[in-house]
Design an enzyme around this catalytic site. Sequence first.
Site, PDB file in Angstrom:
ATOM      1  N   HIS A 252      42.927  37.791  44.683  1.00  0.00           N
ATOM      2  CA  HIS A 252      41.935  36.606  44.983  1.00  0.00           C
ATOM      3  C   HIS A 252      42.867  35.994  45.450  1.00  0.00           C
ATOM      4  CE1 HIS A 252      38.763  34.698  44.035  1.00  0.00           C
ATOM      5  NE2 HIS A 252      38.376  34.832  44.472  1.00  0.00           N
ATOM      6  N   HIS A 491      32.668  26.552  47.963  1.00  0.00           N
ATOM      7  CA  HIS A 491      33.861  28.060  47.936  1.00  0.00           C
ATOM      8  C   HIS A 491      35.023  27.327  47.141  1.00  0.00           C
ATOM      9  CE1 HIS A 491      36.307  31.870  48.586  1.00  0.00           C
ATOM     10  NE2 HIS A 491      35.204  32.141  47.554  1.00  0.00           N
TER      11      HIS A 491
END
Length: 583
Positions: A252, A491
Amino acid sequence: MDAFLLKRKVQDANSHDNAKKTCKEKCPHAAKCYRRNPHHFKEFDHPHLDALLEKGEFLELPPDYPQDKQVVKEQLEVLRGLRNVKPKLEQVASAKEHVEERPSSSSVSKVGDKRLSSRNKSTSYTAQTSSTVSNKSSNMKPMAERLKENGPYNLFFTTIPDAPQTHTQQNSITFTDLLCPSLGELKCSLQINFMIDIAWLMEQYLKAGQGKKPLTILYGDEWPDMKKYIELMLPNVTEHLVKIKDPFGIHHSKVGIYVYSDNSLRVVVSTANLYYEDWNYYCQGLWISPLCPVLPEDSPDKAGESPTNFKSTLLSYLQQYNIGVLKTWIDYVKRADFSNVKVFLITSVPGKYTSVGKPVHCHLHSVGELLSHHCVLPAKTTPTSEGPLSWGVLAQSSSIGSLGKVPAEWLRGTLLRSLASHKDCRLPANSNSTLSIIFPTKDNVLSSYYGPQGGGCLPYSKSVHEKQKWLKDYLHQWKADHTNRSRAMPHIKTYCRVSPCTTKLAWFLITSANISKSAWGGNITKAGTSYVRSYEVGVLFLPKYFEETYFQIKDTGDDTKLFPFIYDIPLTPYKNADEPWCN
């Protein structure tokens, strides 16, 4: 694991033999379709492209055809690859030449996110919008000048095309700004990320005139056909898929390293994936390092360290991958001088960690230890004085994992132990600190610029939320009026500790890590260990390394330089009728 990723993996496992025809929904954009990524073509039928493909050659399109000729040619190349249809050599050469030599003044690529096909199926945007964004960017000052103006924090937020006010904000940024020649003559670059739309990414390099420069990409979300696309179209790109055995772990991290012609470099730590929607629809944040010049040849191996040990942490992080494609990049970092870097690099790498040893690739341990050594909060000297507990901990993320049946299980019993640490209180086991979580409500999403599609970056599972309804007591709405970003969903992931007057911060962390055990580390055992499942990277700002007592986030009239803060405080708690946005 993110809900959309789990869904995608199931879909990918069930899809096979791309050469076979399947009953698929027709693409809603028909001949106006601009997509060139393989997964879109696996999910939707395009009869107009099938007809062209069956003819065996590319025909001239009529003048009024609704899509650009080059877009159609590249779409056909993707379809040929999926169906193992070999194109004529002259067609490949033509397409390849066009991709490599397209002028930097061309409009932004209309390539979408491969995960968008499963979450935002009807999303589209026009060439006019893309052109507007490009023009706005070109009218701003050179990036080197803007970076200097945003010092010493070097913290930026992405431009939102539908929010015109963000186009001219001093610390608004587009991806191509990172490739601005004013920052240096680019020699090569490395992109470490989760999701990469390679076609969109190359469009950004082409726009900046950097399309032929060597590029290395590490990515965590598997594109079965990315290797084919790069082989056919991109000889200057080296790719590596980071595979994780743990089904609940993901790669990630979001890091860029840009090396210039004199071997100096910059590091960028971001919250954005590398595809169109992440850089245009959603609120993102990124930190850009100062220029790190190359060290003299006779410098010792440990030369060029920053006061925050940034260099050694970055080297250790890169070495954890243990892959050959990073050897050159490790060498570049070793030969660079990071002495002007003032932030701490915070990393997570899959594995089991204790707080002993340096560096520790676990967000929980790293943040907790650093705050225990460097975070200074006012002492409570009288019944009415502030005291540490009056400074609230704020956690803002785009996804929330499974946290347990009660707050004490992980949220307060583990995460808050780390975030509530300070010099007078190391890893408090039962902290009474106030913890507030910022996560968009359903109304926040539905009133966003893109309606329900705006929630595509918020993969909080409804089934998970049903098991932790207690979390609602901690939740606060997403509001960012002062940065003109309330209607663009976040985000970005940030964590901080704010004063009771909401004007100062004791510290600030921006990271790829959402509020989850996989990202931060699981419950701390009696032996002091915590297990990490995912790769994550962030940077921690501590005031003492900027020669400040606290970071000022609101103008109090004393000419103190303000620390850039994206959302509004005081926070707005959920109303009784509010619910978090869930997928």
